[in-house]
Write a protein that holds these residues in place. Structure first.
Motif, PDB file in Angstrom:
ATOM      1  N   ALA A   1       0.833  -1.204   0.000  1.00 52.99           N
ATOM      2  CA  ALA A   1       0.000   0.000   0.000  1.00 52.99           C
ATOM      3  C   ALA A   1       0.871   1.259   0.000  1.00 52.99           C
ATOM      4  CB  ALA A   1      -0.955  -0.001   1.195  1.00 52.99           C
ATOM      5  N   LYS A   2       1.971   1.231   0.718  1.00 51.19           N
ATOM      6  CA  LYS A   2       2.874   2.385   0.742  1.00 51.19           C
ATOM      7  C   LYS A   2       3.586   2.555  -0.599  1.00 51.19           C
ATOM      8  CE  LYS A   2       3.518   2.016   5.704  1.00 51.19           C
ATOM      9  NZ  LYS A   2       4.463   1.692   6.788  1.00 51.19           N
ATOM     10  N   ALA A   3       3.928   1.447  -1.258  1.00 49.76           N
ATOM     11  CA  ALA A   3       4.525   1.534  -2.599  1.00 49.76           C
ATOM     12  C   ALA A   3       3.528   2.155  -3.574  1.00 49.76           C
ATOM     13  CB  ALA A   3       4.963   0.149  -3.081  1.00 49.76           C
ATOM     14  N   TRP A   4       2.267   1.763  -3.464  1.00 50.11           N
ATOM     15  CA  TRP A   4       1.204   2.351  -4.290  1.00 50.11           C
ATOM     16  C   TRP A   4       1.100   3.846  -4.005  1.00 50.11           C
ATOM     17  CZ3 TRP A   4      -3.141   4.572  -1.995  1.00 50.11           C
ATOM     18  CH2 TRP A   4      -4.112   5.046  -2.884  1.00 50.11           C
ATOM     19  N   ARG A   5       1.083   4.204  -2.716  1.00 50.31           N
ATOM     20  CA  ARG A   5       1.000   5.612  -2.318  1.00 50.31           C
ATOM     21  C   ARG A   5       2.159   6.420  -2.892  1.00 50.31           C
ATOM     22  NH1 ARG A   5       2.814   7.293   2.972  1.00 50.31           N
ATOM     23  NH2 ARG A   5       4.626   6.132   2.280  1.00 50.31           N
TER      24      ARG A   5
END
Length: 184
Positions: A39-43
């Motif tokens: 999710a942080k990589a997506w963000r």
């Protein structure tokens, strides 16, 4: 202790609660940690620092939302479900929570997951909508978890957010936790 502080000063206590926040997530299942990384990589892909951080969810908010979505999803898919099935259902719940953010009332009932009993802090809980920090019951991540820094500024995870979920809501349909960090 928290009752002796003014509301504005209670937020500043969150910086001191960082060690408890880290400890809280160290206890979580490895799948939660992996989904939070995704999710942080997506963000990071959706909000590169060069474009500024308006509406950018902070790391801790992402982690808390992933945990809550994971816990909700795990009850739906059942024991022994594949990683793909759990990731898919967690994604579905993340999308739902962010899309319906103005109805949020996320908190943990007991000290089994956090460091306080919610019933002991009823009078200090933030107003709705809210995402109550598992390590600090007066920190409403709904408001503090969304950044608002300018282009080419460094992300400021310990500054108050602006609570504007517009871009997060706009981008959330592109989140897919079934993809690896490399695929994102």
């Amino acid at each position: 202790f928290l009752r002796t502080l003014r509301a504005g000063d209670r937020y500043n206590f969150s910086v001191n609660a960082a060690k408890w926040q880290v400890a809280f997530f160290q206890k979580q299942p490895n799948q939660v940690k992996e989904f939070a990384k995704r999710a942080k990589a997506w963000r990071n892909k959706m909000w590169p620092e060069s474009t500024g951080g308006k509406g950018r969810p902070k790391s801790y908010l992402i982690s808390v939302l992933v945990l809550y979505a994971y816990e909700t999803a795990s009850t739906k898919v059942g024991y022994g479900a594949s990683t793909y099935a759990i990731a898919s259902k967690t994604t579905e719940h993340m999308r739902y929570f962010v899309t319906n953010h103005d109805e949020m009332n996320i908190y943990w009932e007991t000290d089994a997951k956090g460091y306080y009993l919610i019933k002991d802090y009823d009078d200090l809980l933030p107003d709705l909508p809210r995402i109550v920090d598992p390590a600090n019951p007066t920190n409403n991540l709904y408001m503090t978890g969304i950044s608002s820094y300018r282009p080419n500024d460094r992300a400021r995870d310990y500054e108050p957010g602006d609570g504007d979920w517009t871009l997060f809501k706009r981008y959330i349909d592109t989140l897919d936790l079934t993809k690896t960090v490399e695929e994102i």
